[in-house]
Design an enzyme around this catalytic site. Structure first.
Site, short mmCIF file in Angstrom:
data_model
loop_
_atom_site.label_atom_id
_atom_site.label_comp_id
_atom_site.label_asym_id
_atom_site.label_seq_id
_atom_site.Cartn_x
_atom_site.Cartn_y
_atom_site.Cartn_z
N THR A 67 32.19 25.68 62.07
CA THR A 67 31.08 25.18 62.90
C THR A 67 31.63 24.61 64.21
OG1 THR A 67 29.91 24.53 60.90
CG2 THR A 67 29.14 23.54 62.94
N ARG A 109 21.88 32.08 52.36
CA ARG A 109 22.08 30.61 52.35
C ARG A 109 21.98 30.09 53.77
NH1 ARG A 109 26.00 27.11 55.00
NH2 ARG A 109 26.22 25.21 53.74
N ILE A 110 21.25 29.00 53.96
CA ILE A 110 21.09 28.37 55.28
C ILE A 110 21.73 26.99 55.21
CG2 ILE A 110 19.43 27.48 56.96
CD1 ILE A 110 17.50 29.69 55.91
N GLY A 111 22.50 26.62 56.20
CA GLY A 111 23.21 25.33 56.18
C GLY A 111 22.49 24.28 57.01
N ASP A 112 23.21 23.21 57.34
CA ASP A 112 22.63 22.07 58.07
C ASP A 112 22.45 22.36 59.56
OD1 ASP A 112 25.67 21.92 57.94
OD2 ASP A 112 25.25 20.52 59.54
N THR A 168 29.31 18.57 61.54
CA THR A 168 30.08 19.67 60.94
C THR A 168 30.64 19.20 59.61
OG1 THR A 168 32.00 21.11 61.22
CG2 THR A 168 32.14 18.95 62.25
N GLY A 169 30.96 20.19 58.73
CA GLY A 169 31.50 19.80 57.42
C GLY A 169 30.76 20.53 56.32
N GLY A 198 27.86 21.59 54.56
CA GLY A 198 26.45 21.66 54.94
C GLY A 198 25.51 21.13 53.89
#
Lengths: 135, 183
Positions: free
Chosen positions: A1, A29-32, A52-53, A55
């Site tokens: 990210t 899959r959808i992240g933050d 970042t990190g 999610g």
């Protein structure tokens, strides 16, 4: 990210984040990163944040909103708010992450609970950058 | 007059020593690309935080040292699916896109969505069509995949086959917290 937060001479704050996600994620899959208030947020009256990190952890904790809330409700500096909320997220949920913040006064916060985070900024025409804790 | 500033990150995690130099070079290149849009040239312009943020993120998206755009992590099918979001703090307009494939700059797609002022969040095929209809180039399938991303996926799948704990989504705390009734 990757992410960026900027304030221009008009006082406009903008935050942007972009990612490939995490290795081995399920298709779909959808992240933050695209979730406002989790991986990215901007409000001139408080500040702008890019996270970042892990999610799943950042989403469940709402990291960006928590940091801005600590600035607004507790009156913390950008640095203190980012340190507090990255630490609390890891204590509360177990995952790790990091965040960069520029608050409404133009002050910065850089904090992470992972082993490392690559960061950099320019304010006075000079580049400052790092990756390790206490650098 | 507020003093312009640009602050960026290139990802967080257990970044190994051999990747640090590439990250630093990418961070500096992204800051140079962004500062041009912020520094008031001879006091004529107040600069643009929007252009600066987009320029910094685009610089890192095309750099294999970062997990975004070219060099993105791979899903279990060995494919790149990307997310991005952009938000400005005055009117609090935003553009969020997800599950984009085969375009180099998701952050620019997010900006195009924000500029259209119709929706805030768009995903999958609709986001892909927005990207291509607003000037993003469609890259050949797999063009964003790097050898190191393939290697990382191979390692992940081997660990998974051995039953090793490697899933970010679950955490020690989760195990402790799961209610016995399965809630």
């Amino acid at each position: 990210t990757v992410g960026a937060v900027a304030m221009d001479a008009n006082g406009l704050i903008v935050a942007g984040t972009s990612t490939g996600g995490i290795t081995g994620k399920w298709p779909g899959r959808i992240g933050d990163t695209p979730l406002l208030g989790c991986g990215n947020y901007a409000d001139n009256t408080v500040g702008g944040v890019s996270c970042t990190g892990q999610g799943e952890t950042i989403m469940r904790y709402n990291l960006a909103q928590r940091i801005l809330g600590a600035i607004q409700q507790q009156g913390l500096t950008a640095q203190a708010a980012s340190e507090q909320e990255c630490k609390r997220m890891t204590e509360r949920i177990g995952g790790t992450g990091g965040a960069i913040i520029i608050d409404h006064k133009g002050d910065m916060g850089i904090s992470w609970s992972t082993p490392r985070m690559a960061w950099g900024y320019v304010r006075d025409g000079i580049i400052h950058y790092g990756i390790n804790h206490n650098e | 007059m507020p003093q312009p500033v640009i602050l960026i990150h290139g990802g967080a995690g257990d970044i190994s020593d051999d990747l640090v130099e590439g990250k630093f070079l990418g961070i500096k290149a992204a800051l140079r690309a962004a500062w041009e849009h912020l520094e008031p040239a001879n006091g004529k312009s107040s600069g643009s935080a929007l252009d600066a943020v987009e320029a910094a993120v685009r610089s890192m998206e095309q750099n294999a040292a970062f997990n975004a755009g070219y060099g993105s992590s791979l899903n279990t099918a060995g494919c790149v699916e990307m997310d991005a979001s952009l938000m400005e703090g005055r009117e609090m307009r935003a553009g969020c896109v997800t599950l984009l494939t085969d375009v180099m700059h998701p952050i620019t797609v997010a900006r195009r969505l924000m500029e259209k002022r119709r929706h805030v969040f768009l995903g999958g095929q609709a986001a892909q069509e927005l990207a291509l209809s607003t000037g993003s180039e469609k890259l050949p399938a797999g063009a964003l995949v790097t050898e190191s991303a393939r290697e990382a996926l191979r390692e992940y799948l081997e660990q998974e086959a051995q039953g090793l704990e490697n899933n970010f989504a679950s955490s020690r705390m989760d195990d402790v917290r799961t209610d016995q009734r399965g809630d």
